[in-house]
Design a protein around this motif. Structure first.
Motif, PDB file in Angstrom:
ATOM      1  N   THR A 186       0.835  -1.207   0.000  1.00  0.00           N
ATOM      2  CA  THR A 186       0.000   0.000   0.000  1.00  0.00           C
ATOM      3  C   THR A 186       0.862   1.247   0.000  1.00  0.00           C
ATOM      4  N   TRP A 187       2.008   1.176   0.675  1.00  0.00           N
ATOM      5  CA  TRP A 187       2.882   2.331   0.814  1.00  0.00           C
ATOM      6  C   TRP A 187       4.197   2.090   0.076  1.00  0.00           C
ATOM      7  N   TYR A 192       6.385   4.501   6.192  1.00  0.00           N
ATOM      8  CA  TYR A 192       4.931   4.408   6.279  1.00  0.00           C
ATOM      9  C   TYR A 192       4.498   3.029   6.770  1.00  0.00           C
ATOM     10  N   HIS A 217      -0.032  10.731   6.809  1.00  0.00           N
ATOM     11  CA  HIS A 217       0.020  10.292   5.415  1.00  0.00           C
ATOM     12  C   HIS A 217      -0.202   8.778   5.324  1.00  0.00           C
ATOM     13  N   ILE A 221      -3.371   7.398   3.058  1.00  0.00           N
ATOM     14  CA  ILE A 221      -3.215   6.517   1.906  1.00  0.00           C
ATOM     15  C   ILE A 221      -4.056   5.258   2.074  1.00  0.00           C
ATOM     16  N   GLU A 224      -7.747   6.083   1.584  1.00  0.00           N
ATOM     17  CA  GLU A 224      -8.062   6.373   0.184  1.00  0.00           C
ATOM     18  C   GLU A 224      -8.065   5.101  -0.653  1.00  0.00           C
ATOM     19  N   ARG A 225      -7.129   4.186  -0.405  1.00  0.00           N
ATOM     20  CA  ARG A 225      -7.096   2.915  -1.147  1.00  0.00           C
ATOM     21  C   ARG A 225      -8.332   2.083  -0.835  1.00  0.00           C
TER      22      ARG A 225
END
Length: 265
Positions: A186-187, A192, A217, A221, A224-225
């Motif tokens: 994901t990151w 992260y 952040h 993320i 949002e994913r």
């Protein structure tokens, strides 16, 4: 320890016992017929019980005094800036300083705790519950410029994210767990990933949260994913509360990114 309501009788109630450390003031109905309640709060600095506010009902008067005394939480934080190390004041707001701007036609309002209530003393002051009932208070509609800052942690500034629903913390933690469990990363950065692993265990159920730029952040993320995959904020709990916490994370993350860019420029 804070006191309870004592000496309650028709048209009068005292919070705490007079001449003891738990005394906080009293409320009184000044009308023989109908209701017009006055709230008087104990001013420890000057050693007097001073007029605080008016209220239409006894319950409203009691709420004003309880919030002022710190017995009941207002649900809002003081907006006074303290320092770079501390950030904004973390105490509960109990009052509102406000004015109607002749230039813009908009209302300007600032929330303060008792310790900072003297700031902008030329502005009108109302107890927070009185102002809320008459005008409404929507923190998201008039956010602090640059975001609400928290204390510096390990040399990194933090930003404050308010949590006002029981489902928000479990929702964010479960989103991070899902992201960590995916075979596709994901990151793009190990910072992260490490932050996500830490947040899964240490993100508290209740707010406010004090999060660094990397932590904000990381959560942003993942949220949002998850939304991109399902088309909405899914999961058990209140859908609108999920939307709210995601928006607050996004706002705080944007503030943190801007601050980082300013520091590097």
């Amino acid at each position: 320890m804070m006191g309870n309501w004592t000496d309650s009788r028709d048209g009068f109630a005292r919070l705490g016992t007079e001449y003891t450390p738990d005394y906080r003031g009293y409320v009184i109905n000044v009308r023989d017929e109908g209701e017009d309640w006055y709230v008087y709060a104990w001013d420890e600095r000057n050693g007097v019980t001073a007029y605080l506010a008016r209220a239409a009902t006894e319950n409203a008067a009691r709420e004003i005094l309880e919030i002022h005394a710190g017995i009941r939480r207002s649900g809002f934080l003081c907006e006074a800036w303290v320092s770079e190390e501390v950030g904004h004041c973390p105490e509960d707001a109990t009052g509102v300083r406000w004015l109607d701007s002749e230039r813009t036609g908009k209302r300007v309002r600032l929330l303060f705790c008792p310790a900072h209530s003297h700031i902008f003393s030329a502005l009108t002051w109302d107890p927070i519950s009185t102002y809320r009932d008459e005008w409404g208070i929507e923190p998201e509609a008039s956010r602090i410029i640059g975001g609400r800052r928290g204390p510096v942690r390990e040399g990194e500034p933090t930003w404050v994210v308010m949590v006002d629903h029981a489902c928000q913390a479990p929702y964010v933690r479960s989103t991070l767990r899902r992201a960590l469990a995916k075979t596709e990363p994901t990151w793009s950065d190990t910072d992260y990933v490490n932050a996500a692993r830490s947040l899964v265990f240490k993100l508290p159920d209740h707010g406010p949260w004090y999060l660094t730029r990397v932590e904000l952040h990381t959560i942003r993320i993942a949220l949002e994913r998850r939304r991109a995959r399902y088309g909405r904020f899914t999961g058990p709990g209140n859908y609108e509360a999920h939307e709210v916490i995601a928006q607050r994370i996004t706002w705080a993350s944007e503030y943190a990114i801007r601050r980082r860019q300013q520091d590097l420029s």
